[in-house]
Scaffold this motif. Structure first.
Motif, PDB file in Angstrom:
ATOM      1  N   LYS A 134      15.486   8.565  -4.193  1.00 42.55           N
ATOM      2  CA  LYS A 134      15.607   7.386  -5.050  1.00 42.55           C
ATOM      3  C   LYS A 134      14.469   6.433  -4.711  1.00 42.55           C
ATOM      4  N   VAL A 135      13.850   5.871  -5.735  1.00 44.19           N
ATOM      5  CA  VAL A 135      12.759   4.917  -5.541  1.00 44.19           C
ATOM      6  C   VAL A 135      13.239   3.535  -5.943  1.00 44.19           C
ATOM      7  N   ASP A 136      13.092   2.571  -5.026  1.00 44.85           N
ATOM      8  CA  ASP A 136      13.446   1.192  -5.304  1.00 44.85           C
ATOM      9  C   ASP A 136      12.419   0.639  -6.288  1.00 44.85           C
ATOM     10  N   LYS A 137      12.875   0.221  -7.462  1.00 38.48           N
ATOM     11  CA  LYS A 137      11.954  -0.227  -8.505  1.00 38.48           C
ATOM     12  C   LYS A 137      11.223  -1.514  -8.144  1.00 38.48           C
ATOM     13  N   CYS A 138      11.830  -2.341  -7.300  1.00 36.05           N
ATOM     14  CA  CYS A 138      11.194  -3.607  -6.921  1.00 36.05           C
ATOM     15  C   CYS A 138      10.124  -3.429  -5.856  1.00 36.05           C
ATOM     16  N   THR A 139      10.442  -2.660  -4.802  1.00 37.19           N
ATOM     17  CA  THR A 139       9.521  -2.543  -3.662  1.00 37.19           C
ATOM     18  C   THR A 139       8.684  -1.269  -3.693  1.00 37.19           C
ATOM     19  N   GLY A 140       9.132  -0.286  -4.472  1.00 34.19           N
ATOM     20  CA  GLY A 140       8.421   0.993  -4.500  1.00 34.19           C
ATOM     21  C   GLY A 140       8.796   1.890  -3.335  1.00 34.19           C
ATOM     22  N   GLU A 141       9.739   1.466  -2.481  1.00 32.83           N
ATOM     23  CA  GLU A 141      10.153   2.279  -1.339  1.00 32.83           C
ATOM     24  C   GLU A 141      10.917   3.503  -1.815  1.00 32.83           C
ATOM     25  N   GLU A 142      10.656   4.601  -1.143  1.00 30.72           N
ATOM     26  CA  GLU A 142      11.333   5.857  -1.463  1.00 30.72           C
ATOM     27  C   GLU A 142      12.409   6.118  -0.420  1.00 30.72           C
ATOM     28  N   HIS A 143      13.633   6.376  -0.869  1.00 28.53           N
ATOM     29  CA  HIS A 143      14.749   6.658   0.035  1.00 28.53           C
ATOM     30  C   HIS A 143      15.197   8.096  -0.199  1.00 28.53           C
ATOM     31  N   VAL A 144      15.335   8.861   0.898  1.00 27.33           N
ATOM     32  CA  VAL A 144      15.736  10.262   0.800  1.00 27.33           C
ATOM     33  C   VAL A 144      17.126  10.403   1.412  1.00 27.33           C
ATOM     34  N   TYR A 145      18.067  10.977   0.655  1.00 25.42           N
ATOM     35  CA  TYR A 145      19.434  11.160   1.115  1.00 25.42           C
ATOM     36  C   TYR A 145      19.783  12.647   1.061  1.00 25.42           C
ATOM     37  N   ARG A 146      20.570  13.081   2.022  1.00 23.16           N
ATOM     38  CA  ARG A 146      21.078  14.452   2.017  1.00 23.16           C
ATOM     39  C   ARG A 146      22.564  14.359   1.710  1.00 23.16           C
ATOM     40  N   GLY A 176       0.803  -1.219   0.000  1.00 29.37           N
ATOM     41  CA  GLY A 176       0.000   0.000   0.000  1.00 29.37           C
ATOM     42  C   GLY A 176       0.831   1.262   0.000  1.00 29.37           C
ATOM     43  N   LYS A 177       0.257   2.314   0.601  1.00 30.58           N
ATOM     44  CA  LYS A 177       0.890   3.631   0.605  1.00 30.58           C
ATOM     45  C   LYS A 177       2.211   3.622   1.354  1.00 30.58           C
ATOM     46  N   ARG A 178       2.287   2.877   2.462  1.00 25.37           N
ATOM     47  CA  ARG A 178       3.500   2.866   3.283  1.00 25.37           C
ATOM     48  C   ARG A 178       4.710   2.382   2.495  1.00 25.37           C
ATOM     49  N   GLY A 179       4.492   1.481   1.540  1.00 23.73           N
ATOM     50  CA  GLY A 179       5.605   0.984   0.759  1.00 23.73           C
ATOM     51  C   GLY A 179       6.152   2.002  -0.213  1.00 23.73           C
ATOM     52  N   LYS A 180       5.371   3.007  -0.547  1.00 24.56           N
ATOM     53  CA  LYS A 180       5.791   3.996  -1.531  1.00 24.56           C
ATOM     54  C   LYS A 180       6.284   5.290  -0.898  1.00 24.56           C
ATOM     55  N   GLU A 181       5.947   5.528   0.340  1.00 23.68           N
ATOM     56  CA  GLU A 181       6.260   6.804   0.963  1.00 23.68           C
ATOM     57  C   GLU A 181       6.813   6.583   2.368  1.00 23.68           C
ATOM     58  N   PRO A 182       7.926   7.253   2.721  1.00 23.96           N
ATOM     59  CA  PRO A 182       8.467   7.075   4.070  1.00 23.96           C
ATOM     60  C   PRO A 182       7.459   7.535   5.115  1.00 23.96           C
ATOM     61  N   ASP A 183       7.455   6.875   6.259  1.00 18.90           N
ATOM     62  CA  ASP A 183       6.598   7.278   7.356  1.00 18.90           C
ATOM     63  C   ASP A 183       7.160   8.563   7.960  1.00 18.90           C
ATOM     64  N   VAL A 184       6.333   9.604   8.075  1.00 18.83           N
ATOM     65  CA  VAL A 184       6.790  10.912   8.550  1.00 18.83           C
ATOM     66  C   VAL A 184       7.354  10.813   9.962  1.00 18.83           C
ATOM     67  N   ALA A 185       6.654  10.120  10.851  1.00 19.06           N
ATOM     68  CA  ALA A 185       7.111  10.011  12.238  1.00 19.06           C
ATOM     69  C   ALA A 185       8.475   9.321  12.314  1.00 19.06           C
ATOM     70  N   GLU A 186       8.640   8.244  11.560  1.00 16.00           N
ATOM     71  CA  GLU A 186       9.914   7.536  11.562  1.00 16.00           C
ATOM     72  C   GLU A 186      11.024   8.408  10.996  1.00 16.00           C
ATOM     73  N   PHE A 187      10.709   9.167   9.959  1.00 17.23           N
ATOM     74  CA  PHE A 187      11.691  10.044   9.332  1.00 17.23           C
ATOM     75  C   PHE A 187      12.123  11.133  10.309  1.00 17.23           C
ATOM     76  N   VAL A 188      11.154  11.768  10.982  1.00 18.27           N
ATOM     77  CA  VAL A 188      11.447  12.829  11.946  1.00 18.27           C
ATOM     78  C   VAL A 188      12.263  12.272  13.115  1.00 18.27           C
ATOM     79  N   SER A 189      11.860  11.117  13.611  1.00 20.77           N
ATOM     80  CA  SER A 189      12.581  10.497  14.720  1.00 20.77           C
ATOM     81  C   SER A 189      14.022  10.180  14.332  1.00 20.77           C
ATOM     82  N   ALA A 190      14.210   9.664  13.116  1.00 23.52           N
ATOM     83  CA  ALA A 190      15.556   9.341  12.642  1.00 23.52           C
ATOM     84  C   ALA A 190      16.398  10.601  12.477  1.00 23.52           C
TER      85      ALA A 190
END
Length: 199
Positions: free
Chosen positions: A175-187, A2-16
């Motif tokens: 970057k979006v993982d083409k297999c899982t649809g996960e989105e990775h954000v790098y600085r 679903g949506k979670r696989g395509k978009e990072p969780d905001v709370a997890e991102f902020v916590s990290a």
């Protein structure tokens, strides 16, 4: 997935972000009662860093609703009622992580106050969430302050305090993982001086 696989969780991102920055004083400016999602993200980060979490509420009437939303985690948060701009410039000047709900009144002013309060505290992060709710981006005040927009959740605004003489450029790469649809954000941070890398 679903949506979670395509978009990072905001709370997890902020916590990290907060934990990765080893934040010791984390301040959250709320538009109304403290929402459990954002506050718990900072509580989780504070658990890792040994830092403290302060929640600025618009008034005392939001206190009980905030405690109810956080449940037994409420005792890990210090609650303060008052004007977020004033408190960020005075009482919590030097906070190394500030999280702002962009639904707050005068959200741009609060964001700029947080940036001014962090001046001199190199590496402090100011993060605004719900940035798309009021059209927080783009805004001339925030563009001038080198604030970056990340298309995560309802939009995140991210700004880092640096030395005045520090000349580093950085950019966000998605970057979006083409297999899982996960989105990775790098600085990516690098000096302004162009460097050549030979393969």
């Amino acid at each position: 997935m679903g949506k979670r696989g395509k978009e990072p969780d905001v709370a997890e991102f902020v916590s990290a972000l907060a934990a990765g920055n080893n934040a010791q004083l984390m301040v959250m400016a709320c538009a109304s009662a403290a929402g459990s999602t954002a506050a718990l993200a900072l509580v989780a980060a504070a658990h890792q860093t040994g830092g403290r979490v302060v929640c600025i509420l618009p008034g005392p009437s939001e206190l009980q609703a905030s405690k109810d939303a956080l449940g037994h985690y409420a005792n890990r948060v210090e609650f303060v009622a008052g004007n977020a701009r004033t408190l960020l410039l005075n009482d919590f000047k030097g906070a190394d992580f500030v999280l702002i709900d962009c639904d707050i009144n005068d959200h741009k002013g609060v964001f700029v106050a947080a940036q001014k309060g962090a001046t001199g505290h190199v590496g402090a992060l100011i993060v605004g969430y719900n940035a798309l709710h009021k059209g927080s981006w783009p805004g001339s005040e925030l563009r001038a302050a080198k604030t970056h927009f990340l298309p995560i959740g309802e939009g995140l605004l991210v700004s880092r305090s640096t030395n005045i003489g520090q000349k580093k450029s950085h950019r966000w790469v998605v970057k979006v993982d083409k297999c899982t649809g996960e989105e990775h954000v790098y600085r990516i941070t690098s000096p302004n001086k162009r460097q050549w890398i030979e393969a």
